[in-house]
Design a protein around this motif. Structure first.
Motif, PDB file in Angstrom:
ATOM      1  N   MET A 142      16.152 -38.234  24.516  1.00  0.00           N
ATOM      2  CA  MET A 142      17.697 -37.828  24.936  1.00  0.00           C
ATOM      3  C   MET A 142      18.494 -37.873  23.381  1.00  0.00           C
ATOM      4  O   MET A 142      17.881 -38.391  22.571  1.00  0.00           O
ATOM      5  CB  MET A 142      18.048 -39.096  25.610  1.00  0.00           C
ATOM      6  CG  MET A 142      17.416 -39.470  26.997  1.00  0.00           C
ATOM      7  SD  MET A 142      17.720 -38.393  28.292  1.00  0.00           S
ATOM      8  CE  MET A 142      16.819 -38.918  29.541  1.00  0.00           C
ATOM      9  N   ILE A 143      19.457 -37.237  23.641  1.00  0.00           N
ATOM     10  CA  ILE A 143      20.497 -37.205  22.479  1.00  0.00           C
ATOM     11  C   ILE A 143      21.987 -37.716  23.118  1.00  0.00           C
ATOM     12  O   ILE A 143      22.286 -37.386  24.439  1.00  0.00           O
ATOM     13  CB  ILE A 143      20.724 -35.911  21.886  1.00  0.00           C
ATOM     14  CG1 ILE A 143      19.410 -35.282  21.341  1.00  0.00           C
ATOM     15  CG2 ILE A 143      21.794 -35.820  20.969  1.00  0.00           C
ATOM     16  CD1 ILE A 143      19.598 -33.840  20.983  1.00  0.00           C
ATOM     17  N   CYS A 144      22.490 -38.656  22.585  1.00  0.00           N
ATOM     18  CA  CYS A 144      23.788 -39.303  22.990  1.00  0.00           C
ATOM     19  C   CYS A 144      24.908 -38.775  22.077  1.00  0.00           C
ATOM     20  O   CYS A 144      24.810 -38.836  21.023  1.00  0.00           O
ATOM     21  CB  CYS A 144      23.677 -40.830  22.927  1.00  0.00           C
ATOM     22  SG  CYS A 144      25.227 -41.584  23.536  1.00  0.00           S
ATOM     23  N   CYS A 145      25.869 -38.117  22.704  1.00  0.00           N
ATOM     24  CA  CYS A 145      27.159 -38.101  21.950  1.00  0.00           C
ATOM     25  C   CYS A 145      28.280 -38.773  22.290  1.00  0.00           C
ATOM     26  O   CYS A 145      28.432 -39.011  23.890  1.00  0.00           O
ATOM     27  CB  CYS A 145      27.570 -36.451  22.456  1.00  0.00           C
ATOM     28  SG  CYS A 145      26.220 -35.359  21.943  1.00  0.00           S
ATOM     29  N   ASP A 146      28.872 -39.472  21.446  1.00  0.00           N
ATOM     30  CA  ASP A 146      30.244 -40.365  21.681  1.00  0.00           C
ATOM     31  C   ASP A 146      31.344 -39.485  21.236  1.00  0.00           C
ATOM     32  O   ASP A 146      31.586 -39.100  19.855  1.00  0.00           O
ATOM     33  CB  ASP A 146      30.163 -41.471  20.840  1.00  0.00           C
ATOM     34  CG  ASP A 146      28.751 -42.496  21.299  1.00  0.00           C
ATOM     35  OD1 ASP A 146      28.949 -42.410  22.680  1.00  0.00           O
ATOM     36  OD2 ASP A 146      28.274 -42.751  20.621  1.00  0.00           O
ATOM     37  N   ILE A 147      32.468 -39.589  21.942  1.00  0.00           N
ATOM     38  CA  ILE A 147      33.796 -38.789  21.573  1.00  0.00           C
ATOM     39  C   ILE A 147      34.757 -39.697  21.664  1.00  0.00           C
ATOM     40  O   ILE A 147      35.140 -40.494  22.720  1.00  0.00           O
ATOM     41  CB  ILE A 147      33.806 -37.672  22.650  1.00  0.00           C
ATOM     42  CG1 ILE A 147      33.064 -36.656  22.457  1.00  0.00           C
ATOM     43  CG2 ILE A 147      35.433 -36.921  22.166  1.00  0.00           C
ATOM     44  CD1 ILE A 147      32.935 -35.874  23.735  1.00  0.00           C
ATOM     45  N   PHE A 148      35.574 -40.250  20.646  1.00  0.00           N
ATOM     46  CA  PHE A 148      36.556 -41.148  20.602  1.00  0.00           C
ATOM     47  C   PHE A 148      37.877 -40.437  20.156  1.00  0.00           C
ATOM     48  O   PHE A 148      37.827 -39.649  19.308  1.00  0.00           O
ATOM     49  CB  PHE A 148      36.394 -42.173  19.561  1.00  0.00           C
ATOM     50  CG  PHE A 148      35.157 -43.103  19.810  1.00  0.00           C
ATOM     51  CD1 PHE A 148      34.815 -44.026  21.037  1.00  0.00           C
ATOM     52  CD2 PHE A 148      33.869 -42.772  19.087  1.00  0.00           C
ATOM     53  CE1 PHE A 148      33.985 -44.455  21.053  1.00  0.00           C
ATOM     54  CE2 PHE A 148      32.830 -43.309  19.457  1.00  0.00           C
ATOM     55  CZ  PHE A 148      32.597 -44.335  20.296  1.00  0.00           C
ATOM     56  N   ILE A 186      22.536 -36.217  26.522  1.00  0.00           N
ATOM     57  CA  ILE A 186      21.644 -34.958  27.296  1.00  0.00           C
ATOM     58  C   ILE A 186      20.034 -35.125  27.018  1.00  0.00           C
ATOM     59  O   ILE A 186      19.551 -35.693  25.839  1.00  0.00           O
ATOM     60  CB  ILE A 186      22.125 -33.864  26.236  1.00  0.00           C
ATOM     61  CG1 ILE A 186      23.698 -33.409  26.430  1.00  0.00           C
ATOM     62  CG2 ILE A 186      21.393 -32.692  26.496  1.00  0.00           C
ATOM     63  CD1 ILE A 186      24.198 -32.656  25.349  1.00  0.00           C
ATOM     64  N   GLN A 187      19.461 -34.681  27.951  1.00  0.00           N
ATOM     65  CA  GLN A 187      18.059 -34.747  27.980  1.00  0.00           C
ATOM     66  C   GLN A 187      17.602 -33.632  27.195  1.00  0.00           C
ATOM     67  O   GLN A 187      17.933 -32.437  27.132  1.00  0.00           O
ATOM     68  CB  GLN A 187      17.346 -34.565  29.410  1.00  0.00           C
ATOM     69  CG  GLN A 187      15.955 -34.625  29.384  1.00  0.00           C
ATOM     70  CD  GLN A 187      15.396 -34.503  30.764  1.00  0.00           C
ATOM     71  OE1 GLN A 187      15.829 -34.330  31.627  1.00  0.00           O
ATOM     72  NE2 GLN A 187      14.033 -34.866  30.919  1.00  0.00           N
ATOM     73  N   ARG A 188      16.779 -33.887  26.209  1.00  0.00           N
ATOM     74  CA  ARG A 188      16.080 -33.028  25.189  1.00  0.00           C
ATOM     75  C   ARG A 188      15.064 -31.999  25.971  1.00  0.00           C
ATOM     76  O   ARG A 188      14.523 -32.357  26.984  1.00  0.00           O
ATOM     77  CB  ARG A 188      15.305 -33.555  24.106  1.00  0.00           C
ATOM     78  CG  ARG A 188      16.151 -34.341  23.123  1.00  0.00           C
ATOM     79  CD  ARG A 188      14.830 -35.111  22.278  1.00  0.00           C
ATOM     80  NE  ARG A 188      15.750 -35.770  21.036  1.00  0.00           N
ATOM     81  CZ  ARG A 188      15.995 -35.352  19.907  1.00  0.00           C
ATOM     82  NH1 ARG A 188      15.697 -34.224  19.666  1.00  0.00           N
ATOM     83  NH2 ARG A 188      16.547 -35.961  19.043  1.00  0.00           N
ATOM     84  N   ALA A 189      15.135 -30.718  25.356  1.00  0.00           N
ATOM     85  CA  ALA A 189      13.890 -29.973  26.166  1.00  0.00           C
ATOM     86  C   ALA A 189      12.764 -30.179  25.631  1.00  0.00           C
ATOM     87  O   ALA A 189      11.587 -29.999  26.636  1.00  0.00           O
ATOM     88  CB  ALA A 189      14.307 -28.328  25.499  1.00  0.00           C
ATOM     89  N   GLN A 190      12.361 -30.896  24.385  1.00  0.00           N
ATOM     90  CA  GLN A 190      11.273 -31.402  24.052  1.00  0.00           C
ATOM     91  C   GLN A 190      11.542 -32.584  23.217  1.00  0.00           C
ATOM     92  O   GLN A 190      12.603 -32.995  22.913  1.00  0.00           O
ATOM     93  CB  GLN A 190      10.498 -30.486  23.150  1.00  0.00           C
ATOM     94  CG  GLN A 190      10.143 -28.965  23.773  1.00  0.00           C
ATOM     95  CD  GLN A 190      10.394 -28.005  22.940  1.00  0.00           C
ATOM     96  OE1 GLN A 190      10.710 -28.195  21.691  1.00  0.00           O
ATOM     97  NE2 GLN A 190      10.182 -26.849  23.283  1.00  0.00           N
ATOM     98  N   SER A 191      10.358 -33.564  23.100  1.00  0.00           N
ATOM     99  CA  SER A 191      10.517 -34.849  22.552  1.00  0.00           C
ATOM    100  C   SER A 191      10.824 -34.759  21.125  1.00  0.00           C
ATOM    101  O   SER A 191      10.525 -33.867  20.780  1.00  0.00           O
ATOM    102  CB  SER A 191       9.405 -35.464  22.796  1.00  0.00           C
ATOM    103  OG  SER A 191       8.914 -36.042  24.094  1.00  0.00           O
TER     104      SER A 191
END
Length: 108
Positions: free
Chosen positions: A20-26, A74-79
């Motif tokens: 996974m990749i995590c995005c934070d928006i402030f 977001i789930q990555r396409a690949q690890s």
């Protein structure tokens, strides 16, 4: 239209485990945060379309009024670390997110 980068205090992206990749928006203030939130411009489906992803790859989409922010995972396409992965640390999404267009007039 205005870009997300001009409305926010900080945009971050990082690994959230190997898949996974995590995005934070402030946001800079509550008024702008509310305008964006009420505009319908920042939704899971629109973010998926912006990144050319299947909508089900957006696994977390949280709006947090306490911190005037969004968390998008977001789930990555690949690890992470596999030979064809281009963003090992998950830091490459903050740039494109800063150019994401929001349909509001921040001055009104």
């Amino acid at each position: 239209m205005v870009t997300l980068g001009t409305l926010t205090n900080d945009i971050q992206s990082k690994n959230a485990g190997v898949n996974m990749i995590c995005c934070d928006i402030f946001f800079t203030n509550a008024e702008i945060f509310e305008k964006v939130n009420n505009s319908g411009s920042l939704t899971p489906d629109k973010v998926a379309a912006y990144f050319h992803l299947a909508p089900e790859r957006i696994v977390v989409f949280e709006v947090d009024e306490r911190f005037l922010g969004y968390k998008i995972t977001i789930q990555r396409a690949q690890s992470a670390g596999c030979p064809s992965e281009r963003d090992l640390y998950g830091t490459g999404l903050y740039g494109p997110l800063s150019e994401y267009e929001i349909d509001i007039d921040p001055q009104s």
